[in-house]
Design an enzyme around this catalytic site. Sequence first.
Site, mmCIF file in Angstrom:
data_model
loop_
_atom_site.group_PDB
_atom_site.id
_atom_site.type_symbol
_atom_site.label_atom_id
_atom_site.label_comp_id
_atom_site.label_asym_id
_atom_site.label_seq_id
_atom_site.Cartn_x
_atom_site.Cartn_y
_atom_site.Cartn_z
ATOM 1 N N TYR A 144 53.074 43.327 38.171
ATOM 2 C CA TYR A 144 52.118 42.875 39.197
ATOM 3 C C TYR A 144 52.546 41.543 39.833
ATOM 4 C CZ TYR A 144 48.947 46.249 36.864
ATOM 5 O OH TYR A 144 48.388 47.354 36.291
ATOM 6 N N HIS A 176 54.011 50.096 29.683
ATOM 7 C CA HIS A 176 53.331 50.465 30.937
ATOM 8 C C HIS A 176 53.458 51.952 31.262
ATOM 9 C CE1 HIS A 176 52.007 48.268 34.854
ATOM 10 N NE2 HIS A 176 51.455 49.451 34.797
ATOM 11 N N ASP A 180 43.200 42.147 32.632
ATOM 12 C CA ASP A 180 44.331 43.076 32.581
ATOM 13 C C ASP A 180 45.373 42.719 33.635
ATOM 14 O OD1 ASP A 180 45.108 46.041 31.581
ATOM 15 O OD2 ASP A 180 45.609 45.831 33.706
HETATM 16 P P1 NAP Z 1 40.117 50.090 41.252
HETATM 17 O O1 NAP Z 1 39.635 49.037 40.353
HETATM 18 O O2 NAP Z 1 39.757 51.511 41.006
HETATM 19 O O3 NAP Z 1 39.696 49.771 42.753
HETATM 20 C C1 NAP Z 1 39.963 48.534 43.345
HETATM 21 C C2 NAP Z 1 39.566 48.615 44.817
HETATM 22 O O4 NAP Z 1 38.153 48.842 44.924
HETATM 23 C C3 NAP Z 1 39.873 47.343 45.555
HETATM 24 O O5 NAP Z 1 40.303 47.714 46.842
HETATM 25 C C4 NAP Z 1 38.521 46.621 45.617
HETATM 26 O O6 NAP Z 1 38.455 45.868 46.807
HETATM 27 C C5 NAP Z 1 37.547 47.776 45.653
HETATM 28 N N1 NAP Z 1 36.287 47.466 44.973
HETATM 29 C C6 NAP Z 1 36.138 46.934 43.722
HETATM 30 N N2 NAP Z 1 34.846 46.836 43.401
HETATM 31 C C7 NAP Z 1 34.143 47.311 44.451
HETATM 32 C C8 NAP Z 1 32.760 47.469 44.706
HETATM 33 N N3 NAP Z 1 31.860 47.116 43.789
HETATM 34 N N4 NAP Z 1 32.382 47.981 45.906
HETATM 35 C C9 NAP Z 1 33.311 48.320 46.819
HETATM 36 N N5 NAP Z 1 34.638 48.216 46.644
HETATM 37 C C10 NAP Z 1 35.059 47.712 45.463
HETATM 38 O O7 NAP Z 1 41.718 50.084 41.383
HETATM 39 P P2 NAP Z 1 42.954 49.445 40.639
HETATM 40 O O8 NAP Z 1 43.114 48.025 40.983
HETATM 41 O O9 NAP Z 1 44.088 50.364 40.898
HETATM 42 O O10 NAP Z 1 42.605 49.617 39.063
HETATM 43 C C11 NAP Z 1 42.008 48.624 38.288
HETATM 44 C C12 NAP Z 1 43.019 47.960 37.366
HETATM 45 O O11 NAP Z 1 43.653 48.911 36.521
HETATM 46 C C13 NAP Z 1 44.208 47.321 38.103
HETATM 47 O O12 NAP Z 1 43.850 46.137 38.789
HETATM 48 C C14 NAP Z 1 45.178 47.152 36.996
HETATM 49 O O13 NAP Z 1 44.836 46.004 36.224
HETATM 50 C C15 NAP Z 1 44.964 48.458 36.217
HETATM 51 N N6 NAP Z 1 45.943 49.538 36.590
HETATM 52 C C16 NAP Z 1 46.816 49.974 35.628
HETATM 53 C C17 NAP Z 1 47.714 50.999 35.920
HETATM 54 C C18 NAP Z 1 48.644 51.481 34.864
HETATM 55 O O14 NAP Z 1 49.606 52.197 35.179
HETATM 56 N N7 NAP Z 1 48.437 51.133 33.615
HETATM 57 C C19 NAP Z 1 47.738 51.581 37.191
HETATM 58 C C20 NAP Z 1 46.840 51.119 38.143
HETATM 59 C C21 NAP Z 1 45.932 50.112 37.830
HETATM 60 P P3 NAP Z 1 38.156 44.264 46.792
HETATM 61 O O15 NAP Z 1 39.203 43.619 45.960
HETATM 62 O O16 NAP Z 1 38.226 43.892 48.234
HETATM 63 O O17 NAP Z 1 36.754 44.130 46.230
#
Ligand code: NAP
Length: 280
Positions: free
Chosen positions: A48, A106, A43
């Site tokens: 980004y 988005h 994704d």
């Molecule tokens: P997330 O996946 O909820 O959390 C990511 C955070 O958690 C990072 O800081 C990561 O750190 C940490 N993490 C991941 N796995 C872990 C584990 N097993 N143990 C401990 N810490 C862990 O947050 P997100 O990046 O906001 O959401 C995921 C994806 O959703 C995004 O990357 C993006 O592709 C998508 N997104 C879409 C929208 C939208 O508006 N459509 C908005 C936000 C996000 P490390 O990298 O250091 O492991």
Amino acid sequence: MKKLNLNDGQKIPNVGFGTYKATDQEGIEAVSTAISSGYSLIDTAAIYGNEEAVGKGIKASGVAREDFCVTTKLWRESLGYESTKKEFEKSLKRLDLDYIDLYLIHWPANAKNYTNWQKTNADTWRAMEELQAEGKIKSIGVSNFFQEHLEALFQTANIIPAINQIEFHPGYWQQELTEYCKKQNIVVESWSPLARGKVFENEVLKAIAKKHDKSVSQVCLRWIIQHDVIAIPKSTSPRRIQENIDLFDFELTSVEMEKINKLPQMGFSGELPNIWPDRV
Ligand code: NAP
């Protein structure tokens, strides 16, 4: 890994890899590690700033094109018919691909930002329908659409969105919107499935994780996929990338699911489709 059926006949893995903030060399390595760890859904989004890195990470993994799905998204400041077509081509070029598996709006145009938000979303969607008909996109969908935005879109759409990607994690999971999407045959995809780490200290989640000998992250992701929702956790650590897909050797009971469903609000981003760019 399970695959979910989309309303257009395509299938999509129920766990994918998020790439927000994974840019440059870190992004290339994370995507390549994710693919070799078994992820087949990646994704990204134009905003980004990492589509090029994601494309390079895919190439570095050596995986065949038909064996993975790529999602990218049209940014909310690029809505409109002409702009959608232009921005889509730019994304395709940056990713260095011939087609996109899933292209999402988005964020919707909303009443706060657009004099005729319904028309802006409708025009954007028409461009996406045409790109899909030309074979440049397999599935088209939306992100951050509330029911009001979906209902307005249905007035003119020829195609029902395959996916609505929304904020969905323990402590904020938009239950009513999720149920509405499911009734419309729209698959829900969870963004920030780990609430960007804000769920890790919760005692209920910790106790459930301990019982299953799993991590809190794995419990959150398992809870999401047991709701038949797609999870796209992001990590740049090879160990955590692996951990976040190791979800298929345990199952949460209905009592545990309910306990997590009922957790009080936590980790909410404060971002809402009907007021962006403001936050609560
Ligand atoms: P997330 O996946 O909820 O959390 C990511 C955070 O958690 C990072 O800081 C990561 O750190 C940490 N993490 C991941 N796995 C872990 C584990 N097993 N143990 C401990 N810490 C862990 O947050 P997100 O990046 O906001 O959401 C995921 C994806 O959703 C995004 O990357 C993006 O592709 C998508 N997104 C879409 C929208 C939208 O508006 N459509 C908005 C936000 C996000 P490390 O990298 O250091 O492991």
